[in-house]
Enzyme design. Structure first.
Site, short mmCIF file in Angstrom:
data_model
loop_
_atom_site.label_atom_id
_atom_site.label_comp_id
_atom_site.label_asym_id
_atom_site.label_seq_id
_atom_site.Cartn_x
_atom_site.Cartn_y
_atom_site.Cartn_z
N ASP A 1 52.10 -14.03 -9.92
CA ASP A 1 52.15 -14.58 -8.46
C ASP A 1 53.34 -13.47 -7.99
O ASP A 1 54.55 -13.45 -8.42
CB ASP A 1 52.93 -16.06 -8.52
CG ASP A 1 53.22 -16.68 -7.16
OD1 ASP A 1 52.33 -16.79 -6.41
OD2 ASP A 1 54.22 -16.80 -6.77
N THR B 1 50.78 -13.33 -1.23
CA THR B 1 51.97 -12.92 -1.35
C THR B 1 51.90 -11.49 -2.07
O THR B 1 52.75 -10.58 -1.67
CB THR B 1 53.13 -13.79 -2.07
OG1 THR B 1 52.36 -13.95 -3.51
CG2 THR B 1 53.36 -15.03 -1.61
N THR B 2 51.31 -11.23 -2.77
CA THR B 2 50.84 -9.86 -3.29
C THR B 2 50.35 -9.04 -2.66
O THR B 2 50.68 -7.78 -2.31
CB THR B 2 50.00 -9.83 -4.62
OG1 THR B 2 50.94 -10.92 -5.46
CG2 THR B 2 49.98 -8.52 -5.45
N ASP C 1 49.65 -22.97 -5.24
CA ASP C 1 48.73 -21.88 -4.16
C ASP C 1 47.61 -22.55 -3.97
O ASP C 1 47.18 -22.56 -2.57
CB ASP C 1 48.71 -20.56 -4.97
CG ASP C 1 50.18 -20.11 -5.02
OD1 ASP C 1 51.00 -20.51 -4.57
OD2 ASP C 1 49.95 -18.73 -5.74
#
Length: 545
Positions: A62, A95-96, A399
């Protein structure tokens, strides 16, 4: 880096760095962080093991968690940590991707600066490109899902889980996620639908396999009854929520009682006993058959509760008590004293539930509260081999819950697998040719930067990234030039190494994920590009040292 001679007369003691050196150093620091998390993108992404200075281990892929645990020191690289946190709080996923895109935007901007393009022109071009990309995304790439069915939601949840530890079990967890988020649906006074993720309570229990995780309609407490003689099932539960001790009263520190008549000493001891007994009796007389307290329950109080057939639970987390109060319509009571100083219990402070039940799970026990009075809540009991697996499962499930919630609230989805990035890249390249200024170069650079997402997806899946991305761009070029609208939904199939219709394959994401990650990545890149000088103040030494 050099001493700032000009600043010394003004009383500034330190060093400064300016111009290309500053931007070069900032970009290098950010790319160093991006390269760490780049291999964790996509369904074939790999995990990172982060060991703290005290030996704590976190294994995750994550993006937000990795950046938080890295403890980044460089001031410019810290912007990436804030960037990932912003994406996580706004959407819950992506997020990545947002971190990788921001890094690529900065890398390409730095190359333009080295070609003597002024940062102001690049900033203007990036803003124009971001606005155009968002407009194209909303107009032609968003799929309207006004009547979202469960099958679509499950596919969206599975897409979110594909790169996580839950990927092999995505069928089971996809259905579980949709059932959980649908169960907590609420409607505001304005008629707006809301799906509060906080109403999904996640518990972690060691043992069994990941696939044996289950969903429970109600609230689950990871505690047991205070005595084995108490009932294990209470129908039509009336729940008292206490934030004080159920133990024999003791005088507070520093308070003493002087007794002149020894015959009164026994009366004082008796009153200590009857005081707590009267409290419990008032709660029971109000109708309570379940008592939850954040403090302790001593043996004397247990005796009274067992005799009354009341289920008592001690050492409850105060956050759990507040959630139960919201669920059951009760009130967390911190003191039984009324305005006159007398102790009493109002029956309206009791929470109401259909039943309270004790269940054995693994080596421990759970207490389930079914059927609240005011709101709906569900609990997910995660099962896994160890704490590392359970922590990563919790992050992946959170998520997925956030992603499904965003789709249900916005009713808009886009196709995944690099489809959006390829389409926007083609559209922005065509848009750049209409701009008759230096901003054209920045817009073209923005378009090129977007391709880092499909390239990274292909590389992490051990596919030929150059060939796949070229073919993907060809499909989207035809979609825009020759009006072949079916090609708009084409993206990467990382299993077979082909270009396929990802809408039919079920690779879908919330449109909000792409909108926010374009905005956040652009703003982060602009924030770094605006920095043209760094002044590091030197630490003043103590003359007495």
């Amino acid at each position: 880096m050099f001493s700032n001679k000009l600043a010394l007369p003004l009383g500034i003691d330190g060093e400064r760095q300016k111009g290309k050196d500053v931007r070069g150093e900032n970009v290098q620091a950010i790319l160093a962080v991006v390269n760490i998390i780049k291999t964790s993108l996509g369904p074939k992404g790999l995990d990172k093991m982060i060991v703290s200075n005290v030996g704590d281990v976190v294994t995750t892929n994550d993006g937000a968690t990795i950046l938080q645990k890295l403890h980044v020191e460089h001031p410019a690289a810290k912007v990436l940590v804030d960037l990932a946190n912003s994406q996580d709080s706004a959407v819950g996923d992506g997020t990545t991707s947002v971190t990788i895109l921001a890094g690529e935007l900065l890398k390409n901007a730095n190359e333009l600066i080295n070609q003597n393009i002024h940062p102001t022109n690049i900033i203007m071009g990036y803003r124009m490109a971001c606005e155009k990309a968002i407009a194209v995304l909303k107009e032609s790439l968003t799929l309207d899902t006004a009547s979202v069915n469960n099958e679509t939601l499950i596919q969206i949840a599975k897409t979110s889980m594909a790169s996580k530890i839950l990927g092999p079990y995505s069928e089971h967890f996809g259905k579980l996620t949709v059932d959980a988020i649908s169960a907590v649906r609420t409607v505001t006074q304005g008629g707006e639908e809301k799906y509060p993720v906080n109403s999904v309570h996640i518990l972690k229990q060691h043992g069994k396999s990941i696939g044996e995780t289950k969903l429970i309609k109600g609230f689950a407490l990871p505690l047991t009854r205070a005595s084995q003689q108490m009932p294990s099932y209470v129908p039509n539960a009336k729940i008292a929520l206490l934030d004080f001790d159920l133990r024999k009263s003791k005088l507070k520190m520093g308070i003493a009682v002087e007794v002149s008549d020894m015959s009164k000493l026994e009366d004082i001891r008796e009153r200590e006993t009857t005081l707590i007994r009267d409290r419990i009796q008032q709660i029971i007389d109000a109708g309570a058959n379940v008592i939850l307290t954040s403090k302790g329950i001593d043996d004397l109080c247990l005796k009274y509760l067992v005799e009354a057939g009341v289920l008592g639970v001690r050492r409850c987390d105060k956050r759990d008590l507040r959630k139960i109060a919201k669920l059951t319509g009760g009130k967390v009571v911190t003191d039984m004293s009324n305005l006159e100083g007398e102790e009493s219990w109002d029956a309206e402070d009791l929470g109401v539930a259909d039943s309270v039940e004790l269940d054995n799970v693994a080596d421990g026990e759970l207490i389930y509260i079914h059927g609240g009075k005011t709101t709906k809540t569900v609990s997910v009991v995660l099962r896994g081999a160890n704490e590392f697996v359970l922590d990563e499962m919790e992050r992946a499930l959170h998520d997925a819950l956030c992603v499904v919630r965003r789709v249900l609230e916005s009713k808009e989805v886009v196709v995944g697998g690099g489809s959006v990035e390829a389409a926007l890249s083609i559209a922005l390249e065509r848009y750049a040719t209409t701009i008759e200024s230096r901003e054209q170069l920045a817009i073209a650079s923005f378009a090129q930067s977007l391709l880092i997402i499909p390239k990274t997806l292909a590389v992490n899946a051990a596919q030929d990234a150059t060939e796949l991305v070229a073919r993907l761009r060809a499909y989207h070029n035809e979609a825009q030039l020759k009006q072949k609208t079916e090609y708009v939904r084409y993206g990467l199939d990382l299993e077979e190494g082909k270009i396929v219709d990802n809408a039919k394959m079920g690779v879908l994401e919330p449109a909000l994920t792409k909108l926010k990650y374009l905005q956040f990545a652009t703003e982060a890149a602009i924030t770094i590009l605006r920095i043209d000088e760094v002044i590091k103040k030197s630490q003043k030494q103590d003359p007495n040292a």
